[in-house]
Motif scaffolding. Structure first.
Motif, PDB file in Angstrom:
ATOM      1  N   VAL B 168      -7.147  -5.191  10.980  1.00 40.26           N
ATOM      2  CA  VAL B 168      -6.911  -6.568  10.525  1.00 40.26           C
ATOM      3  C   VAL B 168      -5.468  -6.673  10.011  1.00 40.26           C
ATOM      4  CG1 VAL B 168      -9.305  -7.172   9.993  1.00 40.26           C
ATOM      5  CG2 VAL B 168      -7.919  -6.021   8.254  1.00 40.26           C
ATOM      6  N   GLU B 169      -4.929  -7.865  10.080  1.00 38.36           N
ATOM      7  CA  GLU B 169      -3.544  -8.064   9.669  1.00 38.36           C
ATOM      8  C   GLU B 169      -3.362  -9.487   9.174  1.00 38.36           C
ATOM      9  OE1 GLU B 169      -0.704  -7.300  12.796  1.00 38.36           O
ATOM     10  OE2 GLU B 169       0.873  -8.441  11.797  1.00 38.36           O
ATOM     11  N   GLN B 170      -2.738  -9.609   8.014  1.00 39.80           N
ATOM     12  CA  GLN B 170      -2.353 -10.926   7.533  1.00 39.80           C
ATOM     13  C   GLN B 170      -1.018 -10.772   6.815  1.00 39.80           C
ATOM     14  OE1 GLN B 170      -5.130 -12.974   5.007  1.00 39.80           O
ATOM     15  NE2 GLN B 170      -3.850 -14.762   4.865  1.00 39.80           N
ATOM     16  N   GLY B 171       0.004 -11.377   7.380  1.00 40.40           N
ATOM     17  CA  GLY B 171       1.339 -11.205   6.809  1.00 40.40           C
ATOM     18  C   GLY B 171       1.731  -9.743   6.838  1.00 40.40           C
ATOM     19  N   ARG B 172       1.987  -9.183   5.667  1.00 42.78           N
ATOM     20  CA  ARG B 172       2.410  -7.775   5.607  1.00 42.78           C
ATOM     21  C   ARG B 172       1.291  -6.865   5.119  1.00 42.78           C
ATOM     22  NH1 ARG B 172       7.969  -7.624   5.921  1.00 42.78           N
ATOM     23  NH2 ARG B 172       8.507  -6.239   4.246  1.00 42.78           N
ATOM     24  N   ILE B 173       0.074  -7.385   5.173  1.00 37.35           N
ATOM     25  CA  ILE B 173      -1.078  -6.601   4.727  1.00 37.35           C
ATOM     26  C   ILE B 173      -1.927  -6.213   5.940  1.00 37.35           C
ATOM     27  CG2 ILE B 173      -3.090  -6.565   3.205  1.00 37.35           C
ATOM     28  CD1 ILE B 173      -1.681  -8.738   1.584  1.00 37.35           C
ATOM     29  N   PHE B 174      -2.202  -4.918   6.036  1.00 38.01           N
ATOM     30  CA  PHE B 174      -2.945  -4.389   7.177  1.00 38.01           C
ATOM     31  C   PHE B 174      -4.156  -3.597   6.689  1.00 38.01           C
ATOM     32  CE2 PHE B 174       1.518  -4.652   8.149  1.00 38.01           C
ATOM     33  CZ  PHE B 174       1.587  -5.167   9.437  1.00 38.01           C
ATOM     34  N   GLY B 175      -5.182  -3.598   7.509  1.00 35.42           N
ATOM     35  CA  GLY B 175      -6.328  -2.740   7.222  1.00 35.42           C
ATOM     36  C   GLY B 175      -6.778  -2.074   8.511  1.00 35.42           C
ATOM     37  N   VAL B 176      -7.077  -0.761   8.424  1.00 37.64           N
ATOM     38  CA  VAL B 176      -7.650  -0.054   9.577  1.00 37.64           C
ATOM     39  C   VAL B 176      -8.958   0.596   9.143  1.00 37.64           C
ATOM     40  CG1 VAL B 176      -5.484   0.336  10.811  1.00 37.64           C
ATOM     41  CG2 VAL B 176      -6.206   2.017   9.110  1.00 37.64           C
ATOM     42  N   GLN B 177     -10.014   0.379   9.923  1.00 37.09           N
ATOM     43  CA  GLN B 177     -11.315   0.929   9.565  1.00 37.09           C
ATOM     44  C   GLN B 177     -11.377   2.430   9.856  1.00 37.09           C
ATOM     45  OE1 GLN B 177     -14.328  -0.627   8.048  1.00 37.09           O
ATOM     46  NE2 GLN B 177     -14.220   1.598   7.798  1.00 37.09           N
ATOM     47  N   PHE B 178     -10.601   2.862  10.836  1.00 40.51           N
ATOM     48  CA  PHE B 178     -10.605   4.282  11.222  1.00 40.51           C
ATOM     49  C   PHE B 178      -9.616   5.064  10.364  1.00 40.51           C
ATOM     50  CE2 PHE B 178      -7.830   1.691  13.803  1.00 40.51           C
ATOM     51  CZ  PHE B 178      -6.608   2.344  13.708  1.00 40.51           C
ATOM     52  N   HIS B 179      -9.502   6.368  10.641  1.00 41.61           N
ATOM     53  CA  HIS B 179      -8.596   7.238   9.890  1.00 41.61           C
ATOM     54  C   HIS B 179      -7.397   7.617  10.755  1.00 41.61           C
ATOM     55  CE1 HIS B 179     -11.039   7.844   6.302  1.00 41.61           C
ATOM     56  NE2 HIS B 179     -12.071   7.659   7.117  1.00 41.61           N
ATOM     57  N   PRO B 180      -6.273   6.911  10.612  1.00 39.10           N
ATOM     58  CA  PRO B 180      -5.106   7.260  11.431  1.00 39.10           C
ATOM     59  C   PRO B 180      -4.632   8.687  11.173  1.00 39.10           C
ATOM     60  CG  PRO B 180      -4.509   5.662   9.725  1.00 39.10           C
ATOM     61  CD  PRO B 180      -6.000   5.781   9.728  1.00 39.10           C
ATOM     62  N   GLU B 181      -4.814   9.148   9.924  1.00 44.16           N
ATOM     63  CA  GLU B 181      -4.356  10.506   9.584  1.00 44.16           C
ATOM     64  C   GLU B 181      -5.191  11.583  10.261  1.00 44.16           C
ATOM     65  OE1 GLU B 181      -6.144   8.535   7.758  1.00 44.16           O
ATOM     66  OE2 GLU B 181      -7.563   9.632   6.506  1.00 44.16           O
ATOM     67  N   LYS B 182      -6.329  11.169  10.854  1.00 44.74           N
ATOM     68  CA  LYS B 182      -7.213  12.121  11.536  1.00 44.74           C
ATOM     69  C   LYS B 182      -7.344  11.781  13.015  1.00 44.74           C
ATOM     70  CE  LYS B 182      -7.626  14.765   8.542  1.00 44.74           C
ATOM     71  NZ  LYS B 182      -7.307  16.193   8.830  1.00 44.74           N
ATOM     72  N   SER B 183      -6.473  10.881  13.500  1.00 44.61           N
ATOM     73  CA  SER B 183      -6.617  10.387  14.874  1.00 44.61           C
ATOM     74  C   SER B 183      -5.535  10.922  15.804  1.00 44.61           C
ATOM     75  CB  SER B 183      -6.637   8.860  14.889  1.00 44.61           C
ATOM     76  OG  SER B 183      -7.775   8.365  14.200  1.00 44.61           O
ATOM     77  N   GLY B 184      -5.108  12.153  15.568  1.00 44.84           N
ATOM     78  CA  GLY B 184      -4.189  12.827  16.476  1.00 44.84           C
ATOM     79  C   GLY B 184      -2.900  12.048  16.700  1.00 44.84           C
ATOM     80  N   THR B 185      -2.417  12.082  17.928  1.00 43.97           N
ATOM     81  CA  THR B 185      -1.123  11.451  18.224  1.00 43.97           C
ATOM     82  C   THR B 185      -1.193   9.925  18.120  1.00 43.97           C
ATOM     83  OG1 THR B 185      -1.680  11.603  20.551  1.00 43.97           O
ATOM     84  CG2 THR B 185      -0.247  13.319  19.697  1.00 43.97           C
ATOM     85  N   VAL B 186      -2.339   9.344  18.472  1.00 41.49           N
ATOM     86  CA  VAL B 186      -2.501   7.886  18.359  1.00 41.49           C
ATOM     87  C   VAL B 186      -2.381   7.463  16.897  1.00 41.49           C
ATOM     88  CG1 VAL B 186      -4.134   5.958  18.631  1.00 41.49           C
ATOM     89  CG2 VAL B 186      -3.910   7.667  20.443  1.00 41.49           C
ATOM     90  N   GLY B 187      -3.065   8.196  16.025  1.00 40.77           N
ATOM     91  CA  GLY B 187      -3.035   7.891  14.603  1.00 40.77           C
ATOM     92  C   GLY B 187      -1.647   8.045  14.004  1.00 40.77           C
ATOM     93  N   LYS B 188      -0.966   9.095  14.431  1.00 43.05           N
ATOM     94  CA  LYS B 188       0.400   9.318  13.939  1.00 43.05           C
ATOM     95  C   LYS B 188       1.312   8.168  14.349  1.00 43.05           C
ATOM     96  CE  LYS B 188       1.142  14.284  13.473  1.00 43.05           C
ATOM     97  NZ  LYS B 188       2.057  15.371  13.872  1.00 43.05           N
ATOM     98  N   LYS B 189       1.121   7.657  15.567  1.00 41.80           N
ATOM     99  CA  LYS B 189       1.943   6.536  16.050  1.00 41.80           C
ATOM    100  C   LYS B 189       1.706   5.302  15.167  1.00 41.80           C
ATOM    101  CE  LYS B 189       4.587   4.133  18.755  1.00 41.80           C
ATOM    102  NZ  LYS B 189       6.033   4.244  18.474  1.00 41.80           N
ATOM    103  N   ILE B 190       0.454   5.074  14.782  1.00 42.81           N
ATOM    104  CA  ILE B 190       0.120   3.925  13.934  1.00 42.81           C
ATOM    105  C   ILE B 190       0.782   4.071  12.564  1.00 42.81           C
ATOM    106  CG2 ILE B 190      -1.793   2.771  12.716  1.00 42.81           C
ATOM    107  CD1 ILE B 190      -3.483   3.397  15.304  1.00 42.81           C
ATOM    108  N   LEU B 191       0.717   5.279  12.001  1.00 40.92           N
ATOM    109  CA  LEU B 191       1.368   5.514  10.702  1.00 40.92           C
ATOM    110  C   LEU B 191       2.886   5.385  10.830  1.00 40.92           C
ATOM    111  CD1 LEU B 191      -0.753   8.500   9.329  1.00 40.92           C
ATOM    112  CD2 LEU B 191      -0.751   6.127   8.505  1.00 40.92           C
ATOM    113  N   GLU B 192       3.416   5.866  11.941  1.00 39.49           N
ATOM    114  CA  GLU B 192       4.863   5.749  12.188  1.00 39.49           C
ATOM    115  C   GLU B 192       5.257   4.263  12.270  1.00 39.49           C
ATOM    116  OE1 GLU B 192       6.038   7.621  15.857  1.00 39.49           O
ATOM    117  OE2 GLU B 192       8.163   7.497  15.376  1.00 39.49           O
TER     118      GLU B 192
END
Lengths: 254, 199
Positions: B168-192
């Motif tokens: 979810v995203e509103q303005g500069r606030i984001f929420g992810v239900q999954f764990h990007p820190e545990k989602s391998g390269t895809v998760g790292k890209k999201i954190l990046e």
């Protein structure tokens, strides 16, 4: 769609990865941190590190090994073996594990499941069950690395573990462990259908077709792979392609 | 740039920090209100029971987060942290969320196993700075029993016992239900992507 998980399992003793045949005859298979990272890069969906000597020798989990492996992993990482208390679990989480797997200690004191789940969440608690056929499609849970019969029915114990807050069940067939003849699909299905939490099948994998069977016929949510990965019998890529071709949803490409 | 990972005692924060460290970002784990309001970006992680979010009301953390939001500090809620950005959860009905996203979190229906554990794919509904560079149907790792319904701010959805909000995203606030820190390269890209958002 939620995919079926392939979990690479590292059985560790004395800081090295080993794999036994029916809990005995251990063979050295390498450094835990190296192997964990290699399996992750090759497409493993999760890593489990089991300190297989911990319960037998009454010693603490190798926290340093956990720390070294966790530093290099960005996929879910479970640690089991020798976790007897909330303090033991906390130390493992502090070292970088995402989940703990408890077995003998939970059989000895089932309130430990609730205790860890209340502090770290149910998703962080896996109850491992070592089950052996007792005939007539009944299975008995064993403690202490498969050495001690408990008199408990594996399905009933899985249900109790769920009700006490376990997030997943890691189910090992002692009859099949290390044999390479395939998972025990009857055991896996009976436990998986008895609970409402995910069941990870373990013990007996010798080829890709065994994974197809345990997902299709055993109703497993995930499956553990150990020796077949270490010795390159079935590469993860090949395994996932076989599953995909068989119509089983897997994370591929990773 | 400093990213504050808000520590309210719910879950393993070191894995989030470890992932940010590997991206070369400066991240601190803190429950100090001053450090929270002084950070350039905030991450509210969390696993476990919605009741755990009550701890955010201690030590002035809630006020610090609300102030940061008023100053348009980018904020990422992960898993329980995302649910806390919603109005409420049936898991702990006596507690209120931050109500950035006007939705109630509810338990998965009984016909599917819960928790929803494992790798599932994202259906990107609309463009988001958080998801830049990711192919459609990328796999990420989930571990949760309650979920956020589809809302107008959903940017990516996921299917398990019906469709729910994965991002979810509103303005500069984001929420992810999954764990990007545990989602391998895809998760790292999201954190990046989150790290690279302008402050």
């Amino acid at each position: 769609m939620l995919t079926k998980r392939i979990i690479a399992c590292l059985d560790v003793t004395g800081g090295r990865v080993v794999k036994g045949v029916q809990f005995l005859n251990l063979r050295d298979a390498g450094d835990p941190a190296d192997l964990a990272e290699a399996h992750s890069a090759a497409g493993a969906d999760e890593i489990v590190l089991l300190d297989i000597s911990a319960t037998a020798e009454q010693r603490a989990t190798l926290l340093e090994t956990v720390r070294r492996a966790a530093r290099r992993l960005f996929i879910p990482f479970t640690v089991g073996g020798g976790i007897r208390s909330l303090a033991d679990a906390s130390a493992v989480f502090d070292a970088g594990a995402d989940k703990v797997s408890i077995n003998s200690a939970a059989l000895c004191d089932p309130t430990l499941i609730t205790c860890i789940a209340e502090r770290f969440g149910s998703q962080a608690v896996i109850v491992a069950i070592d089950a052996k056929s007792a005939g007539n499609q009944h299975y008995q849970a064993f403690a202490r690395g498969g050495r001690t019969p408990t008199g408990r029915d594996a399905c009933l114990w899985a249900q109790e573990a769920e009700s006490r807050g376990a997030g997943e069940i890691l189910l090992t067939s002692m009859d099949r462990d290390g044999t390479g003849v395939g998972f025990d699909c009857v055991l896996t299905r009976s436990v998986s259908d008895a609970v409402r939490i995910p069941v990870i099948a373990s013990g007996g994998a010798g080829g890709a077709e065994h994974f197809v069977n345990v997902f299709r016929d055993g109703h497993a949510d995930a499956a553990l792979a150990a020796s077949i990965l270490h010795y390159g019998t079935t590469a993860l890529a090949e395994l996932k392609q076989t599953l995909s071709t068989a119509g089983i949803s897997v994370r591929w490409p990773c | 740039m400093t990213i504050a990972i808000v520590d309210y005692g719910a879950g393993n924060l070191t894995s989030v920090k470890k992932a940010l460290d590997s991206l070369g970002s400066r991240a601190i784990i803190t429950s100090d209100a001053e450090q929270i309001s002084g950070a350039d970006k905030l991450i509210v992680p969390g696993v476990g029971h919605f009741a755990a979010t009550a701890a955010l009301q201690r030590n002035g953390m809630l006020a610090a987060i609300q102030a940061a939001i008023r100053h348009e500090t980018p904020l990422l809620g992960i898993c329980l942290g995302m649910q806390w950005l919603c109005a409420a959860s049936t898991e702990a009905p006596e507690l209120a969320g931050l109500n950035i996203f006007a939705a109630d979190c509810t338990h998965f229906p009984s016909q599917v196993k819960a928790p929803h554990v494992g790798w599932n794919d994202l259906e990107v509904i609309r463009e988001s700075g958080l998801l830049t560079g990711l192919p459609q149907r990328s796999f990420v790792y989930f571990a949760h029993s309650y979920r956020v319904p589809l809302i107008e701010h959903t940017v990516a959805s996921c299917e398990y016992g019906g469709v729910f909000s994965a991002v979810v995203e509103q303005g500069r606030i984001f929420g992810v239900q999954f764990h990007p820190e545990k989602s391998g390269t895809v998760g790292k890209k999201i954190l990046e992507n989150f790290c690279e958002l302008p402050c």
